[in-house]
Scaffold this motif. Structure first.
Motif, PDB file in Angstrom:
ATOM      1  N   LYS A 279       0.842  -1.196   0.000  1.00 19.44           N
ATOM      2  CA  LYS A 279       0.000   0.000   0.000  1.00 19.44           C
ATOM      3  C   LYS A 279       0.878   1.247   0.000  1.00 19.44           C
ATOM      4  O   LYS A 279       1.643   1.485   0.931  1.00 19.44           O
ATOM      5  N   GLU A 345      -7.409  13.612   1.617  1.00 19.97           N
ATOM      6  CA  GLU A 345      -7.883  13.234   0.290  1.00 19.97           C
ATOM      7  C   GLU A 345      -7.071  13.920  -0.802  1.00 19.97           C
ATOM      8  O   GLU A 345      -6.786  13.325  -1.852  1.00 19.97           O
ATOM      9  N   ARG A 348      -3.563  12.278  -1.191  1.00 15.46           N
ATOM     10  CA  ARG A 348      -3.707  10.978  -1.846  1.00 15.46           C
ATOM     11  C   ARG A 348      -3.935  11.161  -3.341  1.00 15.46           C
ATOM     12  O   ARG A 348      -3.335  10.465  -4.170  1.00 15.46           O
ATOM     13  N   ARG A 349      -4.764  12.124  -3.675  1.00 19.12           N
ATOM     14  CA  ARG A 349      -5.073  12.380  -5.093  1.00 19.12           C
ATOM     15  C   ARG A 349      -3.851  12.908  -5.833  1.00 19.12           C
ATOM     16  O   ARG A 349      -3.494  12.410  -6.918  1.00 19.12           O
ATOM     17  N   SER A 353      -1.347   7.959  -4.526  1.00 16.07           N
ATOM     18  CA  SER A 353      -1.074   6.865  -3.596  1.00 16.07           C
ATOM     19  C   SER A 353      -2.355   6.178  -3.164  1.00 16.07           C
ATOM     20  O   SER A 353      -3.463   6.692  -3.356  1.00 16.07           O
ATOM     21  N   ASP A 354      -2.211   5.014  -2.558  1.00 14.29           N
ATOM     22  CA  ASP A 354      -3.368   4.298  -2.026  1.00 14.29           C
ATOM     23  C   ASP A 354      -3.906   4.960  -0.768  1.00 14.29           C
ATOM     24  O   ASP A 354      -5.097   4.887  -0.476  1.00 14.29           O
ATOM     25  N   ILE A 355      -3.003   5.581  -0.016  1.00  7.07           N
ATOM     26  CA  ILE A 355      -3.353   6.134   1.293  1.00  7.07           C
ATOM     27  C   ILE A 355      -2.876   7.571   1.400  1.00  7.07           C
ATOM     28  O   ILE A 355      -1.773   7.909   0.949  1.00  7.07           O
ATOM     29  N   CYS A 382      -7.069   8.605   4.804  1.00  3.98           N
ATOM     30  CA  CYS A 382      -7.876   8.290   3.639  1.00  3.98           C
ATOM     31  C   CYS A 382      -7.293   7.043   2.976  1.00  3.98           C
ATOM     32  O   CYS A 382      -6.147   7.055   2.513  1.00  3.98           O
ATOM     33  N   VAL A 383      -8.062   5.969   2.978  1.00  4.67           N
ATOM     34  CA  VAL A 383      -7.622   4.701   2.400  1.00  4.67           C
ATOM     35  C   VAL A 383      -8.618   4.279   1.330  1.00  4.67           C
ATOM     36  O   VAL A 383      -9.810   4.088   1.625  1.00  4.67           O
ATOM     37  N   ASP A 384      -8.124   4.159   0.110  1.00  2.00           N
ATOM     38  CA  ASP A 384      -8.958   3.699  -1.009  1.00  2.00           C
ATOM     39  C   ASP A 384     -10.260   4.486  -1.113  1.00  2.00           C
ATOM     40  O   ASP A 384     -11.340   3.929  -1.353  1.00  2.00           O
ATOM     41  N   GLY A 385     -10.162   5.792  -0.904  1.00  2.00           N
ATOM     42  CA  GLY A 385     -11.318   6.652  -1.104  1.00  2.00           C
ATOM     43  C   GLY A 385     -12.199   6.859   0.107  1.00  2.00           C
ATOM     44  O   GLY A 385     -13.087   7.721   0.088  1.00  2.00           O
ATOM     45  N   GLU A 386     -11.985   6.098   1.205  1.00  2.00           N
ATOM     46  CA  GLU A 386     -12.756   6.286   2.429  1.00  2.00           C
ATOM     47  C   GLU A 386     -11.893   7.011   3.452  1.00  2.00           C
ATOM     48  O   GLU A 386     -10.732   6.650   3.661  1.00  2.00           O
TER      49      GLU A 386
END
Length: 422
Positions: A279, A345, A348-349, A353-355, A382-386
């Motif tokens: 990850k 977020e 991450r964007r 990255s994943d996180i 923020c992990v995988d969008g959550e």
């Protein structure tokens, strides 16, 4: 077998040297099931050394000393041990030959200092212990069931001698051993932990369970007395499982006693999870100023998953680098749940990255208000969008607030990665 430790050296009394030998020996003797009844520190004074030996051996069966085995006149530990037992010092030829060879090897072409010969004198009754790392041999003195073991003061020499010679010698005096395991927990305080495992603490016999509070976390030491390591491991596994059944979500590391002293266990646990699961991660930090990134980078091999870290201290940086909405900043402020969420977020964007993790808060000492006091910190993962955001209220000075914020976001990340409900 009851043992006392005597650390010899005026430099210890003056505080010029930290006494790590006593700590090491206490742990090692405990692991053998040998009771350390008392610890003493005495200067390089013959009268006080004799008094110390006399008092110790009235209470205990054995004295183990460190220090005072050098070549100078004030190095008197073995001389006083011999005097205490009424034993005459004579030249130990084997030791003198070894000392000569060692001196010539390290100072080729130079004569052996004559005062080094002093280190080769021992009573005929003593068992001389070779020092493979220095010129000061150790020895075991014995008379009428009482024993004095003398070892060199330099920790590197002392530890090697203990492992090579003294530990095997001491094994004859014990039919059991103590083996300890440490569990490190984050997210639960000492009082709450004590209440949670109260039944275990009240009913303990063997293994024993003890709690230790550290800054922002708690450790549990489980100690089993057994005939061997295999038997102890079974007992420790059972007790550990019992504790985990109650507070397992907070346990982030478990192992031998060395993990109690390390400050890097949490970030290592998180980094190891990231690497194992492949990850990738990026960090956006405000009040922590790069501490989250720095902690993760302590882990060797983190380059496989760590993408980047950004210290976005100003509002302008949050907008420009992370894409935080100016409307969010105007409406809620930089220290808010909404801003923390957009920071995590955004990084991450932008990093791909994943996180994404983020921190924003008021570390102090100034900058706080009634609505947003010093110590208010929002941490976000923020992990995988959550995205999970936590509102924290830390106490302490600026350093403590920043450190606790760093550890909190890492702890939340660990729990999310392990599928633990926060």
């Amino acid at each position: 077998m009851r043992v006392e430790l005597v650390s010899v050296g005026t430099e210890l009394l003056l505080g010029d040297i930290v006494n790590t030998n006593a700590q090491y020996l206490s742990k090692e003797l405990a692991s053998l099931g040998i009771e350390v009844f008392n610890q003493s520190t005495v200067g390089d004074n013959p009268k006080r050394l004799l008094e110390c030996f006399d008092e110790a051996l009235k209470r205990s069966d054995m004295v183990i000393t460190t220090g005072g085995l050098g070549p100078t006149k004030d190095d008197l530990t073995k001389e006083m041990a011999a005097e205490y037992f009424g034993q005459e010092m004579v030249l130990h030829e084997e030791s003198w030959k070894y000392i000569e060879e060692r001196c010539r090897r390290f100072s080729p072409g130079k004569p052996v200092p004559p005062n080094n010969k002093k280190q080769a004198y021992f009573p005929k009754e003593a068992t001389v212990i070779k020092n493979n790392n220095g010129t000061a041999p150790g020895a075991i003195f014995e008379k009428d069931g009482k024993r004095i073991i003398v070892m060199p003061g330099p920790p590197r020499e002392m530890k090697a001698m203990f492992e090579e010679s003294i530990r095997p010698y001491l094994m004859q005096f014990t039919d059991s051993m103590l083996v300890s395991r440490v569990m490190r927990l984050y997210g639960i305080g000492e009082s709450a932990l004590e209440i949670a495992i109260e039944d275990i603490l009240d009913s303990q016999t063997n293994p024993t369970v003890a709690l230790y509070a550290k800054e922002a976390e708690v450790t549990i030491r489980i100690t089993a007395k057994a005939k061997n390591e295999e038997e102890a491991k079974v007992m420790l596994d059972e007790k550990s499982a019992e504790i985990r059944e109650i507070v397992g979500k907070y346990v982030y590391a478990e192992g031998d006693s060395s993990i109690m002293d390390g400050e890097s266990a949490l970030e290592y646990s998180v980094a190891e999870l990231l690497v194992k699961r492949g990850k990738t991660i990026a960090a956006a930090e405000s009040c922590t100023g790069g501490l989250v990134a720095a902690q993760l980078i302590n882990y060797p091999g983190i380059s496989e998953v760590f993408v980047e870290g950004c210290v976005t201290y100003t509002n302008e940086a949050k907008v420009r680098r992370l894409g935080v909405s100016q409307d969010t900043l105007d409406k809620y402020g930089a220290v808010s749940e909404q801003t923390a969420r957009e920071m995590a977020e955004g990084i991450r964007r932008e990093a791909g990255s994943d996180i994404g993790v983020a921190t924003t808060g008021i570390a102090g000492p100034g900058g706080g208000t009634d609505e947003k006091p010093v110590g208010l910190v929002y941490t976000a993962v923020c992990v995988d969008g959550e995205t999970f955001v936590r509102e924290n209220h830390f106490s302490g000075d600026r350093r403590k607030v920043r450190n606790r914020a760093t550890r909190q976001v890492l702890s939340d990340l660990r729990m999310i990665l392990e599928g633990i409900e926060i």
